[in-house]
Design a protein around this motif. Structure first.
Motif, short mmCIF file in Angstrom:
data_model
loop_
_atom_site.label_atom_id
_atom_site.label_comp_id
_atom_site.label_asym_id
_atom_site.label_seq_id
_atom_site.Cartn_x
_atom_site.Cartn_y
_atom_site.Cartn_z
N LYS A 107 0.83 -1.20 0.00
CA LYS A 107 0.00 0.00 0.00
C LYS A 107 0.87 1.26 0.00
O LYS A 107 0.61 2.21 -0.75
N LEU A 108 1.89 1.28 0.83
CA LEU A 108 2.78 2.44 0.89
C LEU A 108 3.60 2.57 -0.39
O LEU A 108 3.87 3.69 -0.85
N HIS A 109 3.98 1.45 -0.98
CA HIS A 109 4.70 1.47 -2.26
C HIS A 109 3.82 2.09 -3.34
O HIS A 109 4.27 2.95 -4.11
N ALA A 110 2.57 1.66 -3.39
CA ALA A 110 1.64 2.21 -4.39
C ALA A 110 1.38 3.69 -4.14
O ALA A 110 1.11 4.45 -5.09
N ALA A 111 1.47 4.13 -2.87
CA ALA A 111 1.24 5.53 -2.54
C ALA A 111 2.48 6.39 -2.75
O ALA A 111 2.42 7.60 -2.53
N GLY A 112 3.59 5.77 -3.17
CA GLY A 112 4.79 6.53 -3.50
C GLY A 112 5.75 6.77 -2.36
O GLY A 112 6.61 7.66 -2.45
N ALA A 113 5.65 6.00 -1.26
CA ALA A 113 6.58 6.17 -0.14
C ALA A 113 8.01 5.91 -0.59
O ALA A 113 8.30 4.88 -1.22
N ASP A 114 8.91 6.82 -0.27
CA ASP A 114 10.29 6.68 -0.72
C ASP A 114 11.05 5.66 0.12
O ASP A 114 11.79 4.84 -0.41
N THR A 115 10.90 5.73 1.44
CA THR A 115 11.58 4.82 2.37
C THR A 115 10.59 4.37 3.42
O THR A 115 9.78 5.17 3.90
N ILE A 116 10.64 3.09 3.78
CA ILE A 116 9.78 2.55 4.83
C ILE A 116 10.69 2.00 5.93
O ILE A 116 11.56 1.15 5.66
N VAL A 117 10.51 2.51 7.14
CA VAL A 117 11.34 2.11 8.27
C VAL A 117 10.47 1.41 9.30
O VAL A 117 9.53 2.00 9.85
N PHE A 118 10.77 0.15 9.56
CA PHE A 118 10.02 -0.62 10.56
C PHE A 118 10.73 -0.54 11.91
O PHE A 118 11.91 -0.86 12.01
N ASP A 119 10.00 -0.12 12.93
CA ASP A 119 10.47 -0.21 14.30
C ASP A 119 9.80 -1.42 14.96
O ASP A 119 9.21 -1.33 16.03
N ILE A 120 9.86 -2.55 14.27
CA ILE A 120 9.26 -3.80 14.70
C ILE A 120 10.31 -4.90 14.54
O ILE A 120 10.92 -5.02 13.47
N LEU A 121 10.53 -5.68 15.58
CA LEU A 121 11.53 -6.74 15.52
C LEU A 121 10.95 -7.98 14.86
O LEU A 121 9.80 -8.35 15.09
N PHE A 122 11.78 -8.63 14.03
CA PHE A 122 11.41 -9.90 13.38
C PHE A 122 12.50 -10.93 13.61
O PHE A 122 13.10 -11.45 12.67
N PRO A 123 12.79 -11.28 14.87
CA PRO A 123 13.92 -12.18 15.13
C PRO A 123 13.62 -13.66 14.92
O PRO A 123 14.54 -14.46 14.70
#
Length: 328
Positions: free
Chosen positions: A84-100
């Motif tokens: 969704k963010l890619h389609a909306a044109g977001a340049d950079t997406i930063v996750f503050d979520i851990l995926f260990p």
């Protein structure tokens, strides 16, 4: 006349000695640090930093938890938000979520990250359990390979428990990770060499104070579930750096700041977004070198020791008040 009752003659040497003892007593107390933090809070809250126009937050708030369900969510949900963010044109997406931990949806999330091409994931330094050494809690190998960069998610708390800054680089031993904000600006290397410390030693470098744009809720914030399920307003995320993280109180990722203290703390993701906003505008505050404090103290002692004995008593108070104001 009995000479025992004659007043002691004040000279630059005696004045300098008295002032040195007084300042040495003050420096060994907590007063200088408390005064420094107090003045910093007044300055930053009186003149908040201007928020960058290219930063936004997608918040995992109470509304999102109520509608999507209990945490943790399937990683296919995060993959859909990236699309969704890619389609909306977001340049950079930063996750503050851990995926260990590995998940069956890692391939789906990694594919969405690769398709976007500029997704930043966090690393966190913590022991895996009690009585274990500190270790890096990295994303799974598949997600780490798909990430454009990895940044550490640590924020520093001062002696009074308030968050005012972070280290631009943090890691274990020979490798340091840039902060999430530095990784998002694309100005930091993915890994930076440290000073050859042991692999279990926590190494930090480049502390910067973050001039916040305001209290919690100042930066543009959008609910995760609304981004996921509703049509995106044209231009809402176009060209922006979007931070995705938890703001719901139940996550416990909250930080007291100079703007709010414990009355309305700020979420970690919003603090990192503020750090990015300041870093991208070159507004981060670098601490002065260590010699500045002792040098200023010595200069003040010399100035007062030389001038005060030559002044009339009626003028010494004004001179001391003026010098105090100049030092502050």
């Amino acid at each position: 006349m009995n000479r025992d009752w004659l007043p002691i003659k004040t000279t630059p040497w005696t004045m300098g000695l008295l002032l040195s003892l007084l300042i040495l007593f003050i420096q060994t107390s907590a007063l200088p640090d408390r005064l420094n933090l107090w003045l910093y809070d007044i300055a930053t809250t009186s003149l908040p930093a201007k928020p960058s126009d290219d930063v936004a937050i997608v918040a995992i708030d109470e509304l999102s938890l109520n509608r999507i369900g209990r945490w943790p969510w399937q990683r296919s949900v995060h993959a859909e938000v990236i699309r969704k963010l890619h389609a909306a044109g977001a340049d950079t997406i930063v996750f503050d979520i851990l995926f260990p931990e590995p998940s069956p949806d890692d391939a789906t999330l990694a594919r969405a990250m690769t398709d976007h091409g500029n997704v930043v994931l966090p690393v966190y330094l913590s022991p895996p359990a009690s009585n274990y050494l500190l270790s890096e809690q990295l994303p799974t190998a598949q997600l780490a390979s798909a990430a454009a960069a990895i940044g550490h998610a640590h924020v520093e708390l001062d002696t009074d428990g308030v968050a005012r800054g972070l280290y631009l680089y943090n890691g274990l031993g020979r490798h340091l990770w840039p902060s999430l904000s530095a990784a998002a600006t694309r100005t930091a290397k993915r890994e930076a060499s440290s000073h050859g410390a042991a692999p279990f030693v926590n190494v930090r470098d480049g502390y910067r104070s973050v001039p916040l744009a305001g209290g919690a809720g100042t930066l543009p914030t959008h609910s995760y579930v609304q981004v996921l399920n509703e049509p995106t307003t044209p231009g809402l995320f176009n060209g922006k750096t979007v931070f995705v993280g938890a703001t719901a109180a139940g996550f416990g990722d909250i930080l007291p700041t100079p703007f709010s203290g414990l009355s309305r703390p700020m979420s970690g993701v919003e603090f990192h977004a503020n750090a990015y906003s300041a870093l991208s505008q070159e507004l981060m505050i670098k601490p002065t070198p260590r010699w500045v404090g002792p040098g200023l103290t010595l200069a003040t002692i010399l100035l007062l020791a030389i001038t005060l004995p030559r002044m009339r008593p009626t003028r010494t108070l004004l001179a001391c008040l003026f010098t105090l104001a100049a030092v502050v």
